[in-house]
Design a protein around this motif. Structure first.
Motif, PDB file in Angstrom:
ATOM      1  N   GLY A 110       0.824  -1.196   0.000  1.00 48.27           N
ATOM      2  CA  GLY A 110       0.000   0.000   0.000  1.00 48.27           C
ATOM      3  C   GLY A 110       0.862   1.252   0.000  1.00 48.27           C
ATOM      4  N   GLY A 111       0.198   2.406   0.009  1.00 43.77           N
ATOM      5  CA  GLY A 111       0.916   3.665  -0.031  1.00 43.77           C
ATOM      6  C   GLY A 111       1.592   3.986   1.285  1.00 43.77           C
ATOM      7  N   GLY A 112       2.436   5.020   1.261  1.00 44.08           N
ATOM      8  CA  GLY A 112       3.154   5.441   2.451  1.00 44.08           C
ATOM      9  C   GLY A 112       4.193   6.480   2.100  1.00 44.08           C
ATOM     10  N   SER A 113       4.917   6.913   3.125  1.00 44.46           N
ATOM     11  CA  SER A 113       5.975   7.893   2.904  1.00 44.46           C
ATOM     12  C   SER A 113       7.175   7.212   2.273  1.00 44.46           C
ATOM     13  CB  SER A 113       6.371   8.533   4.235  1.00 44.46           C
ATOM     14  OG  SER A 113       6.931   7.549   5.097  1.00 44.46           O
ATOM     15  N   ILE A 114       8.147   8.024   1.899  1.00 45.85           N
ATOM     16  CA  ILE A 114       9.348   7.468   1.274  1.00 45.85           C
ATOM     17  C   ILE A 114      10.100   6.567   2.236  1.00 45.85           C
ATOM     18  CG2 ILE A 114      10.750   9.471   1.905  1.00 45.85           C
ATOM     19  CD1 ILE A 114      12.248   9.075  -0.729  1.00 45.85           C
ATOM     20  N   GLU A 115       9.984   6.878   3.557  1.00 41.70           N
ATOM     21  CA  GLU A 115      10.637   6.008   4.526  1.00 41.70           C
ATOM     22  C   GLU A 115       9.943   4.652   4.578  1.00 41.70           C
ATOM     23  OE1 GLU A 115       9.491   8.967   5.179  1.00 41.70           O
ATOM     24  OE2 GLU A 115      11.194  10.263   5.680  1.00 41.70           O
ATOM     25  N   ASP A 116       8.599   4.669   4.486  1.00 43.07           N
ATOM     26  CA  ASP A 116       7.858   3.401   4.532  1.00 43.07           C
ATOM     27  C   ASP A 116       8.155   2.541   3.307  1.00 43.07           C
ATOM     28  OD1 ASP A 116       6.772   4.355   6.856  1.00 43.07           O
ATOM     29  OD2 ASP A 116       4.975   5.157   5.878  1.00 43.07           O
ATOM     30  N   LEU A 117       8.363   3.181   2.172  1.00 37.69           N
ATOM     31  CA  LEU A 117       8.590   2.439   0.924  1.00 37.69           C
ATOM     32  C   LEU A 117      10.066   2.223   0.625  1.00 37.69           C
ATOM     33  CD1 LEU A 117       6.005   4.295  -1.380  1.00 37.69           C
ATOM     34  CD2 LEU A 117       5.659   2.252   0.006  1.00 37.69           C
ATOM     35  N   TRP A 118      10.938   2.611   1.550  1.00 41.04           N
ATOM     36  CA  TRP A 118      12.370   2.579   1.233  1.00 41.04           C
ATOM     37  C   TRP A 118      12.890   1.159   0.960  1.00 41.04           C
ATOM     38  CZ3 TRP A 118      15.366   6.181  -0.472  1.00 41.04           C
ATOM     39  CH2 TRP A 118      16.740   5.958  -0.510  1.00 41.04           C
ATOM     40  N   GLY A 119      12.286   0.161   1.554  1.00 36.78           N
ATOM     41  CA  GLY A 119      12.757  -1.207   1.314  1.00 36.78           C
ATOM     42  C   GLY A 119      12.695  -1.601  -0.147  1.00 36.78           C
ATOM     43  N   PHE A 120      11.780  -1.014  -0.910  1.00 36.73           N
ATOM     44  CA  PHE A 120      11.650  -1.338  -2.331  1.00 36.73           C
ATOM     45  C   PHE A 120      12.605  -0.522  -3.188  1.00 36.73           C
ATOM     46  CE2 PHE A 120       7.716  -2.388  -0.232  1.00 36.73           C
ATOM     47  CZ  PHE A 120       7.436  -3.660  -0.722  1.00 36.73           C
ATOM     48  N   ASN A 121      13.388   0.367  -2.554  1.00 37.06           N
ATOM     49  CA  ASN A 121      14.450   1.079  -3.259  1.00 37.06           C
ATOM     50  C   ASN A 121      15.813   0.439  -3.047  1.00 37.06           C
ATOM     51  OD1 ASN A 121      12.841   3.180  -4.364  1.00 37.06           O
ATOM     52  ND2 ASN A 121      12.777   4.177  -2.355  1.00 37.06           N
ATOM     53  N   GLU A 122      15.887  -0.601  -2.217  1.00 32.26           N
ATOM     54  CA  GLU A 122      17.170  -1.230  -1.933  1.00 32.26           C
ATOM     55  C   GLU A 122      17.693  -1.972  -3.163  1.00 32.26           C
ATOM     56  OE1 GLU A 122      18.966  -0.814   0.562  1.00 32.26           O
ATOM     57  OE2 GLU A 122      17.605   0.128   1.989  1.00 32.26           O
ATOM     58  N   GLU A 123      19.027  -1.980  -3.271  1.00 31.10           N
ATOM     59  CA  GLU A 123      19.669  -2.579  -4.455  1.00 31.10           C
ATOM     60  C   GLU A 123      19.406  -4.072  -4.553  1.00 31.10           C
ATOM     61  OE1 GLU A 123      24.173  -2.811  -6.407  1.00 31.10           O
ATOM     62  OE2 GLU A 123      23.706  -1.410  -4.785  1.00 31.10           O
ATOM     63  N   VAL A 124      19.310  -4.771  -3.421  1.00 28.60           N
ATOM     64  CA  VAL A 124      19.084  -6.216  -3.450  1.00 28.60           C
ATOM     65  C   VAL A 124      17.737  -6.541  -4.080  1.00 28.60           C
ATOM     66  CG1 VAL A 124      18.131  -6.231  -1.108  1.00 28.60           C
ATOM     67  CG2 VAL A 124      19.113  -8.316  -2.057  1.00 28.60           C
ATOM     68  N   VAL A 125      16.715  -5.697  -3.828  1.00 20.78           N
ATOM     69  CA  VAL A 125      15.396  -5.919  -4.431  1.00 20.78           C
ATOM     70  C   VAL A 125      15.448  -5.643  -5.931  1.00 20.78           C
ATOM     71  CG1 VAL A 125      12.998  -5.161  -4.433  1.00 20.78           C
ATOM     72  CG2 VAL A 125      14.224  -5.430  -2.278  1.00 20.78           C
ATOM     73  N   VAL A 126      16.114  -4.569  -6.323  1.00 21.84           N
ATOM     74  CA  VAL A 126      16.195  -4.208  -7.742  1.00 21.84           C
ATOM     75  C   VAL A 126      16.899  -5.303  -8.528  1.00 21.84           C
ATOM     76  CG1 VAL A 126      17.095  -2.524  -9.375  1.00 21.84           C
ATOM     77  CG2 VAL A 126      16.126  -1.759  -7.214  1.00 21.84           C
ATOM     78  N   ARG A 127      18.003  -5.814  -8.002  1.00 19.44           N
ATOM     79  CA  ARG A 127      18.743  -6.849  -8.738  1.00 19.44           C
ATOM     80  C   ARG A 127      17.957  -8.164  -8.783  1.00 19.44           C
ATOM     81  NH1 ARG A 127      23.528  -5.178 -10.290  1.00 19.44           N
ATOM     82  NH2 ARG A 127      24.559  -3.444  -9.211  1.00 19.44           N
ATOM     83  N   ALA A 128      17.247  -8.487  -7.719  1.00 22.45           N
ATOM     84  CA  ALA A 128      16.431  -9.703  -7.749  1.00 22.45           C
ATOM     85  C   ALA A 128      15.327  -9.590  -8.793  1.00 22.45           C
ATOM     86  CB  ALA A 128      15.839  -9.965  -6.368  1.00 22.45           C
ATOM     87  N   ALA A 129      14.701  -8.420  -8.896  1.00 22.44           N
ATOM     88  CA  ALA A 129      13.660  -8.226  -9.911  1.00 22.44           C
ATOM     89  C   ALA A 129      14.247  -8.277 -11.315  1.00 22.44           C
ATOM     90  CB  ALA A 129      12.944  -6.893  -9.677  1.00 22.44           C
TER      91      ALA A 129
END
Length: 518
Positions: free
Chosen positions: A212-231
């Motif tokens: 769901g929605g949230g602040s940039i701090e709440d969504l920061w986990g989806f900006n991590e490099e490990v998530v980007v490379r896994a995707a």
């Protein structure tokens, strides 16, 4: 039991709340605060509610509708600003906040700067390239969802899939906020990709990463490099449905498709079953109607073609006429042909009478007899000629004549042998004299005779003759060849010694130079 006496004043909740409010407004009547904009909310009232934060604290703020219309900049999440206003409290929730009168930019926030730097670096690696995007399957059989199992997101996704096209949904439970969020989301993506087709757990055809929605701090986990490379490494097409339509994260850029909301991701992933069934029914009706029209058209064309064809008796009328004409001519032709063959047969029969055959046989026998006599005479002449030739050869091959020929051949062979021996001896003597002459010339030109007179030949470490003292460096290895052997030496720096005068006892012509002589 008696009540305990106390002289401490009693306040109501409102009294103490408003007292604190007045105290804070008096102490912080006018302040300037520098921080990064976090959560921003714009309700329908026109006011703006936001958070000012740094690396340790968060300060709530509000901009009233009148001041919001006068702002020179539009508040955006991640923007570092300087806010001017006063600190007050909100008694209804026992919290303090800043009423902001003016807002001016102070530079990009730390989180946004980090996000932009990471976006640039991963973009340079090609992880966000459009050519990496893969199309989604039109009708998936299994959908994998990476999200929290307890939130409203998974319920919305399951409800929308159930309404549109019920199918198998696998949920990989993860935390969508906090320190372990990035690692769990990356493990969920890798876990779905690790499933083998045809295994006990079906492999998804599409993966949805949702939150769901949230602040940039709440969504920061989806900006991590490990998530980007896994995707980026996922072999299964991936849909990103993180936050609301205005939110964005790095997984949105690397995903094969970005959905505005988790519900929108479910709508993108599966079609509407009713629409598909309606489309199939429509196509079936169109196919049936098309086939019926095609059959009708072909039947009409066939009837038209049949009507344009002539009747069978009309088709056979002309061939029948030609047949009748040919039949009438055939009888006359047979009669003429029979007469012609009878005439030819009678002529041939007249030539084959017994008298004519007897005369032809007699003439052939006479010719055969004449040819036999001519052949007999020719054979006798040929035999006589061969016999004469054999007799002449026999006369030449008598023992006496053979002996004479052998004696003459032997004498001739002996003469040739004597001439060969004389010629060989003369040639050998001539070659020997030439060899002696060359040997004397070689000896006179060789530097060995010069070495025998007391000279020496100096060579460097490469075996090349040394022609000048300037060609020899101090410490170089030298090889000095003399008449009775070779001497190894090391060069020492200094002036070259003066040459010795040649001995006057004997004069001789100097040989050709073979290197430097000392």
């Amino acid at each position: 039991m008696a009540e305990s006496a106390s002289n401490v004043a009693e306040f109501s909740v409102s009294e103490i709340s408003f007292s604190i409010k007045k105290t804070m407004e008096d102490a912080f009547g006018y302040v300037r605060v520098r921080g990064e904009l976090g959560r921003i909310s714009r309700p329908g009232s026109g006011h703006i509610y936001l958070d000012l934060k740094d690396d340790r604290s968060v300060l709530s703020g509000v901009i009233w509708k009148g001041n919001a219309a006068k702002l020179k900049i539009r508040p955006e999440q991640g923007l570092e600003v300087i806010a001017t206003g006063k600190i007050t409290t909100f008694p209804g929730q026992s919290k303090y906040q800043m009423v902001i009168d003016a807002l001016e930019p102070a530079g990009a926030g730390a989180l946004m700067a980090l996000l932009e730097e990471r976006k640039r670096r991963l973009g340079e690696e090609g992880l966000f390239a459009p050519e990496r995007k893969r199309p989604l399957p039109s009708l998936p059989r299994v959908i994998g969802v990476v999200t929290s199992p307890t939130g409203a997101v998974i319920r919305d996704i399951l409800h929308r899939i159930s309404d549109r096209f019920p199918l198998h949904v696998l949920v990989w439970p993860v935390r969508v906020q906090g320190e372990t969020c990035a690692a769990e989301v990356a493990n969920g993506i890798r876990g779905f990709n690790a499933l083998q087709p045809g295994g006990p757990i079906p492999r998804p055809d599409v993966i949805i990463v949702a939150r769901g929605g949230g602040s940039i701090e709440d969504l920061w986990g989806f900006n991590e490099e490990v998530v980007v490379r896994a995707a980026a490494a996922s072999d299964i097409p991936l849909i990103s449905a993180v936050g609301h339509e205005t939110d964005w994260t790095l997984i949105d850029l690397v995903a094969d498709l970005r959905a505005p909301t988790p519900t929108g991701a479910a709508e993108i992933a599966v079609p509407v079953k009713a629409d598909l069934m309606s489309m199939v029914d429509d196509l079936s009706r169109r196919l049936s109607s098309g086939l019926q029209r095609l059959v009708t058209t072909r039947r009409t064309e066939l009837r038209a073609a049949g009507a344009a064809l002539p009747a069978p008796h009309e088709l056979l009328a002309l061939p029948r006429q030609r047949f009748d004409t040919a039949a009438g001519r055939l009888e006359h032709a047979l009669t003429v042909n029979t007469r012609s063959h009878r005439s030819a047969f009678q002529g041939t029969g007249a030539r084959l009478s017994p008298h004519l055959l007897a005369r032809s046989t007699q003439e052939a026998r006479l010719r055969l007899t004449q040819l036999g006599e001519r052949q007999h005479r020719a054979l006798g002449v040929a035999v006589a000629q061969k016999r004469q030739g054999f007799a002449a050869q026999a006369n030449r091959l008598t023992p006496h004549r053979l002996g004479q020929q052998i004696v003459l051949g032997t004498e001739r062979l002996n003469g040739l042998s004597e001439r060969l021996e004389r010629a060989y001896g003369l040639g050998l003597a001539k070659r020997r004299d030439g060899l002696f002459t060359l040997e004397k010339l070689l000896k006179s030109l060789s530097y060995k005779d010069v070495l025998a007179r007391g000279y020496a030949l100096v060579r460097d470490d490469k075996g090349q003759p040394v022609r000048s003292p300037a060609d020899v460096a101090s410490g170089a290895t030298l090889s000095i060849e003399m008449a009775e052997g070779v001497l190894n030496a090391v060069a020492v720096g200094g002036e070259a010694p003066a040459p010795r005068p040649a001995p006057k006892a004997k004069k001789s012509t100097p040989p050709a130079k073979q290197g430097s002589l000392f």
